[in-house]
Each structure stands twice: as C-alpha cells, then as structure tokens.
Write an enzyme that holds these catalytic residues in place. Structure first.
Site: not given
Length: 348
Positions: A79-81, A83
């Site tokens: 859930q990387s913002n 990325c």
C-alpha cells in the site's frame, strides 16, 4: 539564503493551502494552554498522485530526463503511497514504471487489489510482488536485476529508493518549507513547530534542512510510523549528507535540531490502534480532513495526545503537514467500524 534548486518537472498543484484547525484547537485547549493548530494541505498536491511524494517526484523525474531514462523503478509495501504516486507520475510524463513490492496476502491467487495497489495496476505499472523475507534480503539485487532487464530491452531505468527519500528527493520538502513560511507570513504568524509523519524520513529531512537554509528557528518534529528515534535521526543525517555531496553543498547543518517522536507507532508499520482510528474519525467529523491509518493518522493522533498532555504548552502556532495517503484508508475499512456503524444504523 537564496536557495538554488536543480531542474524540476512541474506536476503538483502548488502552493497547497494552509489553514487553521479551529475546532480541533478549541477541543484540545488545556489548563496548560495550547497552540493554534494549522494544517498544510499537501494531500491536495494533485487528485490521484496526491500527497508528499509528488513534491519529491518533481525533482526525481527531472533527474530521470537529464539522464535519458524512460523507466522508473522503485519499491515499497503493497500500500505504498510513493509507489502509487510514482506509477501515476510516470504515466503522466510518458515513462514506464516498475514497482518492487513486499508481498503479503496479495500473493494469493484470488486476491483483489485494493487502495494504492489497485491504482498501481490501473496506472499501468509493472508490479513485482515478493515475500517479505526475500524483499528484505534481496532488495539491492532486485533493483539490479530489473535494471539489467530493461537495459536488454533498450530502455534506461532510474532507481528510486523507498519513499523517494535521498539527497535528490529532499529538494521537494526544502521547497515546501520555503513555500510554507511565505504562506505563514501572509497569514500573519510565525510557526513555532512543524509536525509531520516520518516513514522513510525524506519529508522530515527536507523540512528540517529547509528551515536551517532559510535561517528560521522553527522546530520540525517527525512522528515515526515505524522504526525508532535513533533510526530516523541517522536516516535524516544520511539523506542530508547525500544532498551535500551530490550538490557540492557546504552548508553547516545542525543535526542537534533533528526531533523524532517514536511513542505512537502502535503495533507496527501499517497497523493502527483503536485510538488512532478514533483520531482519524475526529479529524473528519470536526474539520472535514481525511487522514490515513498508516502515516498521517498516527502522526496527528500523537500530536493531539502531546498537546493534551501539555507538551506544546510553550508554542503559539503548530503546523501539521498533511502528507496525504487517503487511499490507505480503504484496505483498513474494518478498523473504522466503531466510527460509522452506529450512525449507519440510525439512518436506516
């Protein structure tokens, strides 16, 4: 000091707004006194690319163009913002993106992507999911392998570290500091403290360096969402040292001014407590502000707790830098049940 910035690809809607949180401030007034709480709305840098990562990507993508790169490779959690923002920014400027993500339940064959991961796929990013153990042990090798892969196809890739946090990405929040102090002057106040979430350290590093470059005494406090105070103090120094070496800077940075609070991490990275979910709901209900349980919700919860306990009693004005991350709410929808279930029943 007149700050000389490197090349920049304009992607964000800047300046982002700065406004007071009057209801929050009133609610958390204490016998110790308390500051007026303001919010810098970096969740509004753009609609889908939203958040703090876009400021960093403006300088990162400009660097990629300078190097003749057509592909961006970066890494993070599912859930990387960062990325998600990288995938969308790459699409906007006509570049390819490849995301190296540490996997979990999304490796299951019937998993339906949600939140940031769903947006990654919609943006056309190539997503490589790895079990946590392999990701942690082989990340440098994974970057090398995929860089070689694109080279054999005639492409050239720029590798971006976690969160875009290094001596290049740091420029985004040096620039934000300059923007923020201009807005404060226009609104007739001087901030005693800037507060942000610290996850990869780059935002806090940029704000801290920016304050010193501008010659202001404002303290920047990062609320850690993972890792320890010692880790972030070291990481911020490392990013600023990289900046100094890369851009031949001789500025005498004072590392004693790095301030990190690691008391509100909760169970771990990406995991929130009921109190954090309640603070997120409170911000939405009182101010119409949407925070997330991974980054901003933890930092804002920590700020409110510390105000209530009198730890900001000597401050008149505190600015909370909202770094975005709202897509992270949806995969954790179950955590908010206590905040909406009863109201939903009342409407039936």
């Amino acid at each position: 000091m007149n700050i000389q910035y490197p090349a920049r690809e304009r992607l964000a809607n800047l300046p982002t707004p700065l406004h007071p949180l009057r209801r929050i401030t009133e609610l958390f007034s204490t016998p110790f006194g308390g500051p007026q709480v303001w919010i810098k709305r970096d969740d509004l840098t753009e609609s889908a690319m939203s958040g703090n990562k876009l400021r960093k990507l403006e300088f990162i993508i400009a660097e990629a163009r300078t190097r003749g790169c057509n592909t961006l490779i970066t890494c993070g959690g599912e859930q990387s913002n960062h990325c998600r923002a990288t995938a969308l920014a790459a699409a906007r400027v006509g570049m390819k993106s490849h995301l190296i993500l540490r996997g979990g339940h999304e490796l299951a064959t019937e998993y339906l992507p949600d939140g940031n991961l769903l947006v990654d796929y919609l943006a056309g990013a190539r997503v490589s999911l790895y079990p946590l153990k392999e990701y942690l042990s082989r990340l440098p090798q994974l970057f090398e392998e995929w860089t070689d892969h694109y080279r054999t196809q005639g492409d050239r890739a720029l590798c971006i570290p976690t969160g875009g946090s290094d001596g290049l990405g740091i420029w985004g929040y040096v620039q934000c500091a300059e923007e923020l102090f201009k807005e404060c002057r226009e609104q007739g106040f001087f901030p005693d403290r800037l507060v942000c979430a610290s996850g990869s350290g780059g935002t806090q590093a940029g704000l801290t360096l920016g304050c010193q470059l501008l010659g202001v005494d404002t303290q920047v406090t990062g609320y850690a969402v993972c890792d320890s105070e010692a880790y972030f103090v070291s990481k911020i120094q490392e990013d600023i040292q990289h900046w100094a070496e890369k851009y031949a800077q001789t500025f005498p940075f004072d590392a004693q001014r790095i301030s990190v609070n690691d008391k509100y991490i909760g169970p771990g990275y990406g995991m929130a407590t009921e109190e954090i979910y309640q603070s997120i709901a409170l911000a939405a209900q009182l101010e119409g502000i949407l925070l997330d349980p991974v980054y901003t919700g933890k930092a804002f919860h920590g700020l409110l707790q510390d105000i209530e306990q009198g730890r900001y009693a000597g401050c008149r004005h505190v600015v909370f830098v909202h770094t975005g991350g709202q897509f992270g709410i949806f995969p954790q929808r179950a955590g908010f049940k206590a905040s909406w279930a009863e109201q939903s029943v009342d409407r039936l």
